[in-house]
Design a protein around this motif. Structure first.
Motif, short mmCIF file in Angstrom:
data_model
loop_
_atom_site.label_atom_id
_atom_site.label_comp_id
_atom_site.label_asym_id
_atom_site.label_seq_id
_atom_site.Cartn_x
_atom_site.Cartn_y
_atom_site.Cartn_z
N SER A 43 63.06 16.05 58.75
CA SER A 43 64.42 15.84 59.10
C SER A 43 65.41 15.62 57.93
CB SER A 43 64.74 15.22 60.28
OG SER A 43 64.51 13.78 59.84
N VAL A 44 66.65 16.09 58.10
CA VAL A 44 67.79 15.75 57.18
C VAL A 44 68.88 15.33 57.80
CG1 VAL A 44 69.21 16.73 55.29
CG2 VAL A 44 66.84 17.47 55.48
N GLN A 45 69.66 14.21 57.09
CA GLN A 45 70.84 13.87 57.71
C GLN A 45 71.83 13.65 56.67
OE1 GLN A 45 68.13 11.73 59.10
NE2 GLN A 45 67.57 13.21 60.57
N HIS A 46 73.11 14.05 56.89
CA HIS A 46 74.28 13.69 55.77
C HIS A 46 75.68 14.00 56.71
CE1 HIS A 46 75.05 17.95 55.71
NE2 HIS A 46 73.68 18.27 55.51
N LYS A 47 76.49 13.66 55.90
CA LYS A 47 77.90 13.41 56.49
C LYS A 47 78.17 15.05 56.52
CE LYS A 47 80.23 12.64 51.83
NZ LYS A 47 80.98 11.94 51.06
N ALA A 48 78.94 15.55 57.29
CA ALA A 48 79.85 16.84 57.23
C ALA A 48 80.49 17.47 56.21
CB ALA A 48 80.39 17.02 58.65
N MET A 49 80.14 18.24 55.53
CA MET A 49 81.00 18.47 54.31
C MET A 49 81.26 20.29 54.55
SD MET A 49 78.96 16.56 51.32
CE MET A 49 77.21 16.63 52.15
N PRO A 50 82.08 20.77 55.38
CA PRO A 50 82.50 22.10 55.51
C PRO A 50 82.98 22.73 54.23
CG PRO A 50 84.27 20.63 56.42
CD PRO A 50 83.25 19.75 56.04
N HIS A 51 83.11 22.04 52.96
CA HIS A 51 83.53 22.88 51.90
C HIS A 51 82.40 23.08 50.97
CE1 HIS A 51 83.04 18.62 50.93
NE2 HIS A 51 82.85 18.91 49.51
N ILE A 52 81.06 22.98 51.34
CA ILE A 52 80.18 23.10 50.66
C ILE A 52 79.02 24.10 51.41
CG2 ILE A 52 77.93 22.27 49.62
CD1 ILE A 52 79.21 19.60 49.17
N ILE A 53 78.95 25.25 50.90
CA ILE A 53 78.05 26.22 51.29
C ILE A 53 76.76 26.47 50.73
CG2 ILE A 53 77.57 28.72 51.73
CD1 ILE A 53 80.73 29.11 52.31
N GLN A 54 75.60 26.34 51.65
CA GLN A 54 74.30 26.61 51.08
C GLN A 54 73.90 27.97 51.12
OE1 GLN A 54 71.41 23.98 52.60
NE2 GLN A 54 72.05 22.23 51.55
N ILE A 55 73.17 28.48 50.23
CA ILE A 55 72.65 29.86 50.41
C ILE A 55 70.97 29.68 50.26
CG2 ILE A 55 72.11 32.02 49.58
CD1 ILE A 55 74.90 31.93 48.24
N ASN A 56 70.28 30.00 51.17
CA ASN A 56 68.76 29.35 51.30
C ASN A 56 67.84 30.76 51.27
OD1 ASN A 56 69.02 26.36 52.22
ND2 ASN A 56 70.45 27.63 53.53
N TYR A 57 66.99 30.72 50.26
CA TYR A 57 66.10 31.84 50.12
C TYR A 57 64.64 31.65 50.41
CZ TYR A 57 63.24 35.22 47.64
OH TYR A 57 62.14 36.16 47.38
N CYS A 58 64.01 32.15 51.07
CA CYS A 58 62.52 32.06 51.30
C CYS A 58 61.73 32.82 50.69
CB CYS A 58 62.46 32.16 53.04
SG CYS A 58 60.42 32.20 53.33
N LYS A 59 60.95 32.33 49.69
CA LYS A 59 59.62 33.15 49.00
C LYS A 59 58.56 33.37 49.55
CE LYS A 59 57.92 33.30 44.34
NZ LYS A 59 58.20 34.65 43.89
N ALA A 60 58.07 32.08 50.09
CA ALA A 60 56.70 32.16 50.69
C ALA A 60 56.86 31.23 51.82
CB ALA A 60 55.60 32.00 49.63
N GLY A 61 55.89 31.48 53.00
CA GLY A 61 56.07 30.62 54.03
C GLY A 61 56.87 31.09 55.12
N GLN A 62 57.29 30.28 55.99
CA GLN A 62 58.14 30.70 56.97
C GLN A 62 58.90 29.12 57.34
OE1 GLN A 62 55.07 31.64 58.26
NE2 GLN A 62 55.07 33.30 57.00
N VAL A 63 60.37 29.17 57.73
CA VAL A 63 60.88 27.93 57.89
C VAL A 63 61.75 28.22 59.36
CG1 VAL A 63 62.95 28.56 56.66
CG2 VAL A 63 62.60 26.11 57.40
N ILE A 64 61.67 27.42 60.33
CA ILE A 64 62.61 27.42 61.42
C ILE A 64 63.75 26.21 61.15
CG2 ILE A 64 62.96 27.17 63.84
CD1 ILE A 64 60.20 28.22 64.12
#
Length: 301
Positions: A43-64
């Motif tokens: 799990s991950v917890q952090h404060k809300a930061m609407p001005h930061i965008i993440q781009i996530n790329y999956c190379k191998a495996g799977q994530v939910i």
């Protein structure tokens, strides 16, 4: 800049017992981090930061990736997602295959728009394209990879050390240009499935692996689990990255290879144990997968 990347790095260290990949600054407000770990979830917890965008790329495996508000991201190899760091303030990442490899690109819209890369100075990607096209209402977007996106993301890997940073900078710019021209509509998102369906898909997966000697059709599974056959096939591919038939065939042949190495069972017995009623069909499938006949594979064990 990115407190979530640091949290993810610490999670990687916890589960791998070794240092995680470092955060790599590419441009003002744009950072890159490679991820590789073996675990079921964290799990991950952090404060809300609407001005930061993440781009996530999956190379191998799977994530939910499940967000606190119920939104989910499902990524298989080649897929990628975008979301603001308001969307994932309290989230859980689950890995069906217990391993994952990929990367995260973090973009601080405020910093990047004030000093954009040279190639992106006039296209307003940080002011309008990313926040308005892909991240309205802070909802995550997850997209199937294609030939063009794979050519971009694959170049983040296996570059000579002296050229690694230039490639990373060029490919981030190329990715952002691609997103700028992309004709995106919500219908292009990958399909999202309810937790109950995902749980059933996992049960089906486990059942098939525990009884590889049996041949169970998709129609039989659909009746047993009360799932539409088409939905079953699509959901299985979304969770495990390949079709049900291809996934189970791979496990059958890997199990057969282990039995050839570790037991003295005949090839006919092994074929039957992994669900082939014909030794000749098993031999042909084994040869196509391993590029060697079962008998030769056993000799070289």
């Amino acid at each position: 800049m990115n407190e979530e990347l640091i949290k993810i790095q610490k999670a990687v260290e916890k589960f791998q017992q070794k240092p995680a990949g470092t955060v790599i600054p590419l441009y003002p407000g744009i950072e890159l981090c490679y991820l590789t770990f073996s675990t079921n979830s964290f799990s991950v917890q952090h404060k809300a930061m609407p001005h930061i965008i993440q781009i996530n790329y999956c190379k191998a495996g799977q994530v939910i990736w499940e967000m606190k508000n119920g939104n989910r991201i499902y990524l298989n190899p080649g897929d990628f997602s975008l979301h603001t760091m308001k969307a994932c303030t309290d989230s859980v990442l689950t890995f069906p295959g217990s391993m994952y490899q990929g990367l995260i690109i973090c973009i601080n819209l405020q910093e990047a728009s004030g000093n954009p890369p040279e190639l992106l100075k006039d296209n307003h990607i940080f002011d309008t394209v990313l926040p308005e096209k892909f991240c309205q209402d802070d909802s995550p977007v997850f997209l199937a990879g294609n030939e063009q996106t794979e050519s971009i993301f694959s170049a983040f890997y296996n570059q000579p050390e002296a050229l690694r940073l230039p490639y990373q900078k060029i490919k981030v710019s190329e990715l952002l240009l691609y997103l700028s021209k992309m004709n995106f509509t919500p219908q292009k998102q990958l399909m999202e499935y309810q937790p109950e369906l995902i749980a059933s898909i996992r049960k089906i997966h486990d059942q098939l692996l525990q009884h590889m000697e049996q041949r169970i059709t998709i129609e039989e599974l659909a009746r047993r689990y009360l799932i539409n056959p088409t939905t079953l096939k699509n959901a299985f591919k979304s969770v495990y990255g390949t079709s049900l038939a291809a996934h189970i065939k791979e496990h059958r042949l890997e199990q057969a290879a282990n039995m050839l190495k570790e037991t003295d069972k005949t090839i006919a017995e092994i074929a039957q144990a992994v669900g082939y009623d014909s030794q000749s069909r098993f031999t042909a499938a084994f040869k196509a997968y391993f590029n060697v006949l079962p008998r030769e594979y056993r000799k070289n064990r």
